[in-house]
Design a protein around this motif. Structure first.
Motif, PDB file in Angstrom:
ATOM      1  N   VAL A   1      12.942  -4.238  -6.160  1.00 57.73           N
ATOM      2  CA  VAL A   1      12.351  -4.394  -7.496  1.00 57.73           C
ATOM      3  C   VAL A   1      12.538  -5.832  -7.958  1.00 57.73           C
ATOM      4  O   VAL A   1      13.685  -6.336  -7.988  1.00 57.73           O
TER       5      VAL A   1
ATOM      6  N   THR B   1      14.255   3.494   4.425  1.00 58.56           N
ATOM      7  CA  THR B   1      13.620   2.536   3.521  1.00 58.56           C
ATOM      8  C   THR B   1      14.517   2.286   2.317  1.00 58.56           C
ATOM      9  O   THR B   1      15.429   3.063   2.030  1.00 58.56           O
ATOM     10  N   LYS B   2      14.261   1.178   1.669  1.00 56.68           N
ATOM     11  CA  LYS B   2      14.851   0.957   0.355  1.00 56.68           C
ATOM     12  C   LYS B   2      13.798   0.318  -0.536  1.00 56.68           C
ATOM     13  O   LYS B   2      12.799  -0.230  -0.050  1.00 56.68           O
ATOM     14  N   TRP B   3      14.032   0.409  -1.825  1.00 56.89           N
ATOM     15  CA  TRP B   3      13.085  -0.122  -2.799  1.00 56.89           C
ATOM     16  C   TRP B   3      13.573  -1.470  -3.313  1.00 56.89           C
ATOM     17  O   TRP B   3      14.730  -1.617  -3.704  1.00 56.89           O
TER      18      TRP B   3
ATOM     19  N   ILE C   1       7.381  -3.595  -7.489  1.00 61.11           N
ATOM     20  CA  ILE C   1       8.230  -2.736  -6.668  1.00 61.11           C
ATOM     21  C   ILE C   1       7.627  -2.633  -5.268  1.00 61.11           C
ATOM     22  O   ILE C   1       6.408  -2.531  -5.104  1.00 61.11           O
ATOM     23  N   THR C   2       8.501  -2.682  -4.257  1.00 65.82           N
ATOM     24  CA  THR C   2       8.072  -2.601  -2.865  1.00 65.82           C
ATOM     25  C   THR C   2       9.049  -1.733  -2.084  1.00 65.82           C
ATOM     26  O   THR C   2      10.272  -1.905  -2.199  1.00 65.82           O
ATOM     27  N   GLN C   3       8.521  -0.825  -1.308  1.00 64.01           N
ATOM     28  CA  GLN C   3       9.339  -0.024  -0.405  1.00 64.01           C
ATOM     29  C   GLN C   3       9.299  -0.673   0.974  1.00 64.01           C
ATOM     30  O   GLN C   3       8.222  -0.870   1.538  1.00 64.01           O
TER      31      GLN C   3
ATOM     32  N   ALA D   1       6.719  -3.720   4.742  1.00 57.51           N
ATOM     33  CA  ALA D   1       6.413  -3.049   3.483  1.00 57.51           C
ATOM     34  C   ALA D   1       5.668  -1.753   3.765  1.00 57.51           C
ATOM     35  O   ALA D   1       4.649  -1.747   4.458  1.00 57.51           O
TER      36      ALA D   1
ATOM     37  N   ARG E   1       4.894   0.535   1.099  1.00 53.74           N
ATOM     38  CA  ARG E   1       3.973   0.605  -0.032  1.00 53.74           C
ATOM     39  C   ARG E   1       4.559  -0.209  -1.175  1.00 53.74           C
ATOM     40  O   ARG E   1       5.742  -0.562  -1.144  1.00 53.74           O
ATOM     41  N   GLY E   2       3.760  -0.497  -2.163  1.00 53.88           N
ATOM     42  CA  GLY E   2       4.248  -1.267  -3.293  1.00 53.88           C
ATOM     43  C   GLY E   2       3.209  -1.332  -4.390  1.00 53.88           C
ATOM     44  O   GLY E   2       2.042  -0.972  -4.192  1.00 53.88           O
TER      45      GLY E   2
END
Length: 421
Positions: free
Chosen positions: A413, A409-411, A113-115, A101, A103-104
């Motif tokens: 949700v 990265t991807k997000w 939400i988490t990147q 992770a 950030r989130g």
């Protein structure tokens, strides 16, 4: 050795790498680490075959007039093979970046939400006369969940063929697709051109080698490129520099391995320190067999020296040659670096804290050092295990590139029925 790629077309290899990347992206850390251990073991077990192939490449290189620097980069030995295996095992000990992770947060409505880090997919690499890169990039690609397509050039074609076979067998032994590592050397320059245009099959392309090679890849590729750079590396000896540090740092940075991109190519000396520092520093270089290309102020202190040219200041010698210039002050040194640097690595030797901080802040290179040899610009030295290369660009990755630099990265949700008002 694996021969899975021997009879396939380049398009088929690219397609196979793309399919393999899908499986590798979700592989567990344990399985990837098992493959890496198998690569390290395989390199040592196949040492005789690898060294025989390497000797054939070296013989061809000498016959074709390959430079001393490139011949050194091409050369493998039992010691260098052990170093390659050790570097792969170092990667085993590194944290797997996939799924980390970045950030989130949680929104007021409860949506979370988490990147997170994810593999690129397929990493292409174009390089020349560097069989160590074959193993280094493959190891980092495996750990970061990427497939890799390698164009290692004609100079190392026999060595790389054996090494890729070792890597493919190691992947298969760990239950991963052997097609996750491909070589396209047998397609020659046409293969390199097609790799540069393989958008949709290759997600990112990394060139390593001469300035001409890197320029060609950057200008001709339709695939996104992470630009590594030639190393016109500078060391500045400030007015306050300690003599013993100056001698040791400059000698190490030039002599330890002159053919690599983090070796110093230009020495700048503050005019107020020239009479004190030039005799011991240039004497130590001359004793080590370095040819000194010196300006009119430094030339009288350079044993066996020759007059420096404007071209010398812009040259990555990759040999026991160094350019030397005496500068009036820190301003002049920084101006010289801005004009000739490839933004790889620069260092200052100084006892003046203000000058050290100013050098660090105003010199715009991937790595800037105080009172240390430029030879430390290296993924292994930085604790990254192996390295993909040293990026001299400013987007995404800069400096030695390790595992995180081979991820995007991807997000993610996560909701519970929320809708946007």
């Amino acid at each position: 050795m694996s021969q899975t790629t021997a009879a396939t077309t380049l398009a088929e290899r690219l397609s196979a790498a793309k399919r393999a990347s899908i499986e590798l992206a979700t592989a567990t850390t344990d399985r990837k680490d098992a493959a890496l251990r198998a690569i390290a073991d395989g390199v040592l077990a196949a040492a005789d075959e690898i060294l025989a192939a390497n000797e054939l490449d070296l013989a061809n290189g000498r016959e074709n007039g390959l430079s001393t620097g490139l011949l050194d980069r091409l050369t493998l030995s039992p010691t260098r093979l052990q170093g390659l295996a050790d570097a792969v095992l170092d990667v085993v000990g590194l944290t797997d970046p996939v799924g980390q992770a970045v950030r989130g947060s949680a929104l007021p409505n409860g949506v979370r939400i988490t990147q997170v880090r994810v593999p690129f997919g397929v990493v292409g690499a174009i390089y020349e006369a560097r069989p160590n890169v074959t193993v280094d990039i493959a190891a980092l690609a495996v750990k970061s969940g990427n497939a890799v397509v390698l164009r290692g050039g004609s100079a190392a074609i026999n060595t790389n063929r054996v090494l890729v076979g070792v890597i493919q067998d190691a992947l298969a032994s760990a239950g991963l697709p052997g097609d996750a590592a491909q070589t396209i050397d047998d397609f020659g320059r046409d293969g390199a051109t097609e790799l540069m245009r393989a958008r949709g099959f290759v997600d990112v392309l990394i060139p390593r080698g001469s300035a001409d090679l890197i320029r060609t890849v950057v200008t001709e590729s339709t695939v996104p490129v992470i630009e590594t750079g030639a190393g016109v590396v500078h060391i500045l000896l400030d007015e306050s520099a300690r003599e013993d540090w100056a001698v040791d740092i400059v000698r190490n940075a030039k002599v330890q391995r002159p053919s690599v991109c983090n070796a110093v190519e230009t020495l700048l000396v503050h005019r107020a320190a020239a009479e004190r520092l030039l005799p011991p520093v240039l004497g130590a270089l001359a004793d080590a067999g370095v040819t000194i290309h010196a300006d009119e102020t430094a030339l009288p202190y350079a044993p066996g020296g020759v007059a420096v040219s404007e071209e010398d200041y812009a040259t990555e010698h990759m040999s026991l040659d160094i350019s030397v210039r005496v500068v009036d002050d820190l301003d002049a040194a920084i101006a010289h670096i801005r004009r000739y640097s490839t933004q790889h690595t620069e260092a200052i030797v100084t006892n003046d804290l203000a000058n050290a901080e100013r050098f660090l802040n105003e010199v715009d290179s991937a790595v800037v050092m105080v009172n240390a040899s430029t030879r430390f610009t290296d993924g292994g030295e930085f604790g990254f295990g192996a390295e993909v290369g040293i990026s001299t660009q400013k987007l995404h990755a800069r400096g030695p590139m390790g595992l995180p630099e081979l991820t995007s990265t991807k997000w993610i949700v996560r909701g519970s029925g929320q809708i946007r008002a």
